[in-house]
Design a protein around this motif. Structure first.
Motif: not given
Length: 400
Positions: A118-140
């Motif tokens: 979670h890319w936070a710098d002095r109170g500002t968030v510039h980006g975030t990354l959540q992983i766990g490819q949803p294609a596997w969920i859709a396929e299963a």
């Protein structure tokens, strides 16, 4: 498996959808699933819980994830592997939840994924990354999957967290006074009725790190608060920990293990050699209680409804009660949402809102310029979910 998905009725109102919400928090210890029937009628969203379950990450996956998280260095190859393996883990839990909780009749999956940065710098968030490819969920499962909830709010100038704030506002609306929703996961966050919502700081993040490091991995966390119960709070260490500038930032603010990690703890412990493990854990437990209580007082709460793994630590709950005399502290089960699965239920709600074209954020809570429809949709075997766009967003959530 037959192709299944969300099918529209004549209108969005009254169309019940069976949704599985998936969540793994900043403690990255397990995947939680919660299933619910959700129905929007007028301005009221009704949630009927169908149950919840959880599956721990296997030891190898958890170790690989821990090794890749900040402040450690990692590689794109490691991120790719983790994205796949975590996606498979989420997929297995979703399929099991459909079988056990939904009778094989789930229509939609909403997956938060695993936050790795979670890319936070002095109170500002510039980006975030959540992983766990949803294609596997859709396929299963054969079901459409809503995922990637946080980036849209950040693109609109928000913090991307806490996203459960909208659900909290709907859930607590109408209660007298100033009820506050509190989540005690790896990081603690709260939501107040005026929309104020923010991460207060660590809940279990530093506690779990200290216990793992000081027991050589023998204990993953302070089971039942046993170590803290035997320890004594070390005043100078607590003072040093409370000097962290994050606690002075105004809301909305968000944080994560990018800040509150092992290195942060070791830096605070420098100069205090030989402190018993029990005293360190007791001090960290008091740190969580103090910083959470400071945040609760700042919004003038009259009652608190807590959820998350921290509610299972009786010493933390006792200390929090000591820090908040006169403010009733209850678990979220009292209002129908199990403390162990409240965030998974919250993401089920957010997924439901997404497929109906409804915003999943409150801009006051996240600091965004406007409310946004969240996430991306991965088609199921039957394609994209087919639902009519809802005419209006709900203003209250009723848990039956």
């Amino acid at each position: 498996m037959e192709a299944r998905g969300v099918e529209g009725a004549e209108g969005a109102e009254g169309a019940e959808v069976r949704v599985i919400g998936l969540m793994s928090g900043t403690s990255y210890d397990a995947v939680d699933a919660a299933a619910a029937d959700l129905e929007l009628a007028g301005d009221t969203l009704t949630l009927r819980p169908l149950g919840h379950l959880g599956e721990p990450y296997d030891d190898g996956l958890r170790a690989s994830l821990a090794a890749a998280l900040p402040p450690a260095a990692t590689t794109l190859a490691a991120v790719c592997r983790l994205d796949t393996l975590i996606g498979r883990a989420f997929a297995a839990v979703a399929a099991e939840a459909d079988r056990q909780l939904c009778g094989g009749r789930a229509e939609l999956v909403a997956s938060h994924g695993q936050t790795v940065y979670h890319w936070a710098d002095r109170g500002t968030v510039h980006g975030t990354l959540q992983i766990g490819q949803p294609a596997w969920i859709a396929e299963a499962t054969g079901l459409p999957v809503v995922s990637g909830f946080r980036p849209r709010d950040i693109a609109a100038g928000g913090q991307g967290a806490p996203l459960v704030s909208l659900v909290d506002l709907l859930w607590l609306r109408g209660r007298p006074g100033t009820p506050v929703a509190l989540n005690l996961g790896g990081i603690a966050n709260l939501t107040a009725p005026d929309g104020t919502a923010f991460d207060t700081g660590p809940a279990c993040a530093l506690l779990d790190t200290a216990v793992r490091e000081r027991t050589g991995g023998r204990l993953p966390y302070d089971v039942d608060g046993a170590l803290a119960a035997r320890g004594t709070v070390h005043g100078p260490l607590l003072t040093r920990l409370l000097d962290e500038p994050y606690y002075a930032l105004p809301p909305p603010r968000t944080t994560g293990k990018e800040l509150f990690h092992g290195g942060h703890l070791r830096a605070a412990l420098a100069g205090f050699p030989g402190l018993p493990t029990e005293d360190v854990v007791a001090t960290l437990t008091r740190l969580t209680a103090r910083t959470v209580a400071d945040a609760v007082r700042s919004v003038r709460a009259t009652e608190v409804f807590a959820s998350g793994g921290g509610t299972r630590n009786p010493v933390l709950i006792r200390m929090l009660g000591e820090e908040l005399p006169g403010v009733p502290l209850r678990v979220s089960d009292a209002l129908g949402l199990p403390a162990a699965a409240k965030e998974a239920y919250a993401f089920a709600v957010l997924g439901f809102l997404t497929v109906h074209g409804l915003p999943g954020t409150d801009p006051v809570s996240t600091g965004a310029r406007h409310a946004s429809v969240l996430g991306s949709v991965t088609p199921g075997r039957g394609g994209l979910p087919v639902v009519p766009r809802a005419g209006r967003a709900p203003v209250r959530l009723v848990v039956t």
